[in-house]
Design a protein around this motif. Structure first.
Motif, mmCIF file in Angstrom:
data_model
loop_
_atom_site.group_PDB
_atom_site.id
_atom_site.type_symbol
_atom_site.label_atom_id
_atom_site.label_comp_id
_atom_site.label_asym_id
_atom_site.label_seq_id
_atom_site.Cartn_x
_atom_site.Cartn_y
_atom_site.Cartn_z
ATOM 1 N N SER A 11 0.831 -1.218 0.000
ATOM 2 C CA SER A 11 0.000 0.000 0.000
ATOM 3 C C SER A 11 0.863 1.264 0.000
ATOM 4 C CB SER A 11 -0.917 -0.005 1.219
ATOM 5 O OG SER A 11 -0.123 0.060 2.383
ATOM 6 N N SER A 12 2.185 1.094 0.209
ATOM 7 C CA SER A 12 3.066 2.258 0.357
ATOM 8 C C SER A 12 3.702 2.727 -0.940
ATOM 9 C CB SER A 12 4.196 1.912 1.317
ATOM 10 O OG SER A 12 3.700 1.528 2.545
ATOM 11 N N MET A 13 3.318 2.145 -2.065
ATOM 12 C CA MET A 13 4.038 2.441 -3.306
ATOM 13 C C MET A 13 4.141 3.943 -3.641
ATOM 14 S SD MET A 13 3.652 -0.400 -6.126
ATOM 15 C CE MET A 13 3.699 -2.131 -5.780
ATOM 16 N N PRO A 14 3.025 4.719 -3.575
ATOM 17 C CA PRO A 14 3.158 6.143 -3.935
ATOM 18 C C PRO A 14 4.150 6.888 -3.034
ATOM 19 C CG PRO A 14 0.846 5.488 -3.854
ATOM 20 C CD PRO A 14 1.630 4.350 -3.290
ATOM 21 N N SER A 15 4.132 6.582 -1.721
ATOM 22 C CA SER A 15 5.050 7.258 -0.800
ATOM 23 C C SER A 15 6.505 6.859 -1.097
ATOM 24 C CB SER A 15 4.673 6.905 0.641
ATOM 25 O OG SER A 15 5.594 7.427 1.538
ATOM 26 N N LEU A 16 6.721 5.582 -1.452
ATOM 27 C CA LEU A 16 8.074 5.121 -1.793
ATOM 28 C C LEU A 16 8.572 5.789 -3.073
ATOM 29 C CD1 LEU A 16 8.057 1.270 -1.163
ATOM 30 C CD2 LEU A 16 9.388 3.006 0.029
ATOM 31 N N GLN A 17 7.656 5.977 -4.023
ATOM 32 C CA GLN A 17 8.050 6.635 -5.274
ATOM 33 C C GLN A 17 8.463 8.092 -5.006
ATOM 34 O OE1 GLN A 17 4.581 5.176 -7.310
ATOM 35 N NE2 GLN A 17 5.804 3.936 -8.715
ATOM 36 N N LYS A 18 7.759 8.751 -4.079
ATOM 37 C CA LYS A 18 8.132 10.133 -3.717
ATOM 38 C C LYS A 18 9.499 10.157 -3.035
ATOM 39 C CE LYS A 18 4.037 11.691 -1.902
ATOM 40 N NZ LYS A 18 3.355 12.466 -0.879
ATOM 41 N N LEU A 19 9.737 9.145 -2.169
ATOM 42 C CA LEU A 19 11.030 9.040 -1.484
ATOM 43 C C LEU A 19 12.159 8.892 -2.508
ATOM 44 C CD1 LEU A 19 12.870 8.458 1.006
ATOM 45 C CD2 LEU A 19 12.101 6.078 0.895
ATOM 46 N N TRP A 25 15.946 9.265 -8.011
ATOM 47 C CA TRP A 25 15.739 7.911 -8.527
ATOM 48 C C TRP A 25 14.300 7.766 -9.000
ATOM 49 C CZ3 TRP A 25 18.303 3.789 -4.774
ATOM 50 C CH2 TRP A 25 19.667 4.048 -4.691
ATOM 51 N N ASN A 26 14.099 6.716 -9.803
ATOM 52 C CA ASN A 26 12.753 6.468 -10.312
ATOM 53 C C ASN A 26 12.403 4.996 -10.066
ATOM 54 O OD1 ASN A 26 10.414 6.314 -11.798
ATOM 55 N ND2 ASN A 26 11.458 6.263 -13.779
ATOM 56 N N PHE A 27 11.415 4.751 -9.237
ATOM 57 C CA PHE A 27 10.956 3.377 -8.982
ATOM 58 C C PHE A 27 9.722 3.121 -9.825
ATOM 59 C CE2 PHE A 27 12.487 2.886 -4.312
ATOM 60 C CZ PHE A 27 13.608 2.187 -4.737
ATOM 61 N N THR A 28 9.796 2.223 -10.808
ATOM 62 C CA THR A 28 8.569 1.899 -11.527
ATOM 63 C C THR A 28 7.697 1.018 -10.618
ATOM 64 O OG1 THR A 28 9.439 -0.125 -12.487
ATOM 65 C CG2 THR A 28 9.775 1.891 -13.754
ATOM 66 N N PRO A 198 11.412 -3.939 -19.151
ATOM 67 C CA PRO A 198 11.474 -2.479 -19.266
ATOM 68 C C PRO A 198 11.646 -1.812 -17.891
ATOM 69 C CG PRO A 198 9.412 -3.350 -20.171
ATOM 70 C CD PRO A 198 10.068 -4.463 -19.451
ATOM 71 N N VAL A 199 12.635 -0.945 -17.785
ATOM 72 C CA VAL A 199 12.847 -0.152 -16.573
ATOM 73 C C VAL A 199 12.996 1.293 -17.028
ATOM 74 C CG1 VAL A 199 14.333 0.300 -14.584
ATOM 75 C CG2 VAL A 199 14.043 -2.044 -15.374
ATOM 76 N N GLY A 200 12.024 2.133 -16.720
ATOM 77 C CA GLY A 200 12.041 3.514 -17.212
ATOM 78 C C GLY A 200 12.039 3.506 -18.731
ATOM 79 N N ASN A 201 12.996 4.245 -19.325
ATOM 80 C CA ASN A 201 13.051 4.340 -20.789
ATOM 81 C C ASN A 201 13.880 3.232 -21.416
ATOM 82 O OD1 ASN A 201 11.634 6.739 -20.604
ATOM 83 N ND2 ASN A 201 13.521 7.922 -20.343
ATOM 84 N N PHE A 202 14.395 2.321 -20.591
ATOM 85 C CA PHE A 202 15.305 1.290 -21.100
ATOM 86 C C PHE A 202 14.704 -0.107 -21.016
ATOM 87 C CE2 PHE A 202 18.266 4.680 -20.139
ATOM 88 C CZ PHE A 202 19.195 4.576 -21.165
ATOM 89 N N LEU A 203 15.227 -0.970 -21.890
ATOM 90 C CA LEU A 203 15.004 -2.406 -21.724
ATOM 91 C C LEU A 203 16.234 -2.909 -20.971
ATOM 92 C CD1 LEU A 203 13.153 -4.820 -22.616
ATOM 93 C CD2 LEU A 203 14.869 -5.261 -24.368
ATOM 94 N N HIS A 204 16.047 -3.320 -19.723
ATOM 95 C CA HIS A 204 17.175 -3.783 -18.902
ATOM 96 C C HIS A 204 17.377 -5.284 -19.129
ATOM 97 C CE1 HIS A 204 19.865 -4.150 -15.429
ATOM 98 N NE2 HIS A 204 19.249 -5.309 -15.239
ATOM 99 N N ILE A 205 18.570 -5.654 -19.631
ATOM 100 C CA ILE A 205 18.870 -7.071 -19.859
ATOM 101 C C ILE A 205 19.547 -7.631 -18.610
ATOM 102 C CG2 ILE A 205 20.104 -8.750 -21.285
ATOM 103 C CD1 ILE A 205 20.131 -6.682 -23.544
#
Ligand SMILES: CC(C)(COP(=O)(O)OP(=O)(O)OC[C@H]1O[C@@H](n2cnc3c(N)ncnc32)[C@H](O)[C@@H]1OP(=O)(O)O)[C@@H](O)C(=O)NCCC(=O)NCCS
Length: 283
Positions: A11-19, A25-28, A198-205
């Motif tokens: 349930s904490s995802m939005p708060s973690l994204q703000k952190l 940093w960017n947490f998808t 996909p992570v952000g704008n990249f495809l992470h291998i």
């Protein structure tokens, strides 16, 4: 002391994204979902918002990994980073398991003071254009990865190379938006595989694992052919031939980070077959 340490739940995802945003940093949502499903996340909470976080992933009693260590930009330098790390280490010390992490330069002094030592480096390579010179290395057959068909072989190969069972992680990584390839030798046995997400704008291998550098390169070229977005991979420093070949394919090195270890001198498994780590937090 600011706030107390609590377990973080979904349930904490939005708060973690703000952190994460507070330190650039960017947490998808997908990544956070994987972290929260596979690991245990701790944090300091103040006025109903998370002002720190750390995620702990344990792979049996062989190895654990710590990642996503963040203290909100407004609360740094007050001991929160040290206390959240000690909370994670309390968990691994109970089981007596070595722990690894990929550090940022901001985190290194803290980790060193807790006893972590650098055992190698992780080199991030990115490929942002789509014209490249294919390297002739058609040694093996490459097949598109399918969860139902290949998961057992992948889990077994990953365990041999990583040194611990990561079946739960592999199931998560092979879900919907990921793509992957498996390499087979003349005897039709698995000799490599790669999963990309996909992570952000990249495809992470990552993970990318193979018996030889040439096979890893053949897998990389399969991803380059398939991807419509820029590609990135985090390569352990021992793979110097592979890194040179990545540069020939048009990759650029964009970041080098120390891989640090506590309670062990070296990582488990046949790491000379590891060409791309799954994720800096997951190990
Ligand atoms: C790295 C980070 C988690 C440290 O958290 P923190 O709460 O500021 O750290 P602490 O206050 O607990 O300090 C721990 C140690 O870090 C170092 N440190 C903290 N602030 C520092 C500063 N301004 N300058 C230099 N060193 C500093 C010191 O070695 C300190 O040791 P001490 O307790 O003996 O003084 C925080 O800076 C951060 O979130 N950075 C951005 C995200 C990041 O890089 N995370 C690490 C991922 S691997």
């Amino acid at each position: 002391m600011l706030g107390k340490i609590e377990k973080i739940d979904v349930s904490s995802m939005p708060s973690l994204q703000k952190l994460a945003e507070s330190v650039g940093w960017n947490f998808t949502t997908e990544r956070l979902h994987i972290y929260l499903s596979l690991g245990t996340m701790f944090g300091h909470r103040l006025h109903n918002e998370w002002i720190s976080s750390a995620a702990l992933f344990q792979y049996g009693t062989t190895i654990a990994s710590i990642g996503s260590v963040i203290v909100h930009a407004n609360y740094q330098g007050q001991g929160l980073g040290r206390s959240i790390m000690k909370r994670c280490l309390y968990e691994v010390e109970r089981v007596g398991v070595p722990v690894s992490l990929v550090a940022t330069s901001a985190g290194v002094p803290l980790y060193q003071s807790l006893g972590f030592q650098t055992v190698e480096f992780i080199h991030r390579f990115t490929h942002t254009h789509f014209v490249y010179e294919p390297i002739e290395c058609k040694q093996v057959e490459i097949e598109q990865l399918r969860e139902k068909k290949h998961i057992t072989e992948i889990i077994h190969f990953d365990k041999m190379v990583f040194g611990a069972n990561r079946s739960e992680l592999l199931h998560h990584l092979m879900k919907k938006r990921s793509i992957g390839f498996i390499a087979r030798n003349a005897e039709k046995s698995i000799c490599g595989f790669g999963i990309a997400f996909p992570v952000g704008n990249f495809l992470h291998i990552g993970p990318l694992m193979a018996d030889h550098t040439d096979i890893a390169l053949q897998l990389i070229q399969a991803f380059l052919c398939q991807s419509a977005i820029p590609v990135r991979i985090d390569v352990p420093s021992r793979q110097s031939d592979f890194m040179r070949a990545l540069c020939q394919l048009g990759f650029q090195e964009t970041l080098v980070s120390p891989l640090m270890l506590l309670y062990a001198q070296q990582l488990p498994g046949k790491r000379n077959r590891l060409f791309g780590i799954a994720d800096p937090a997951l190990g």
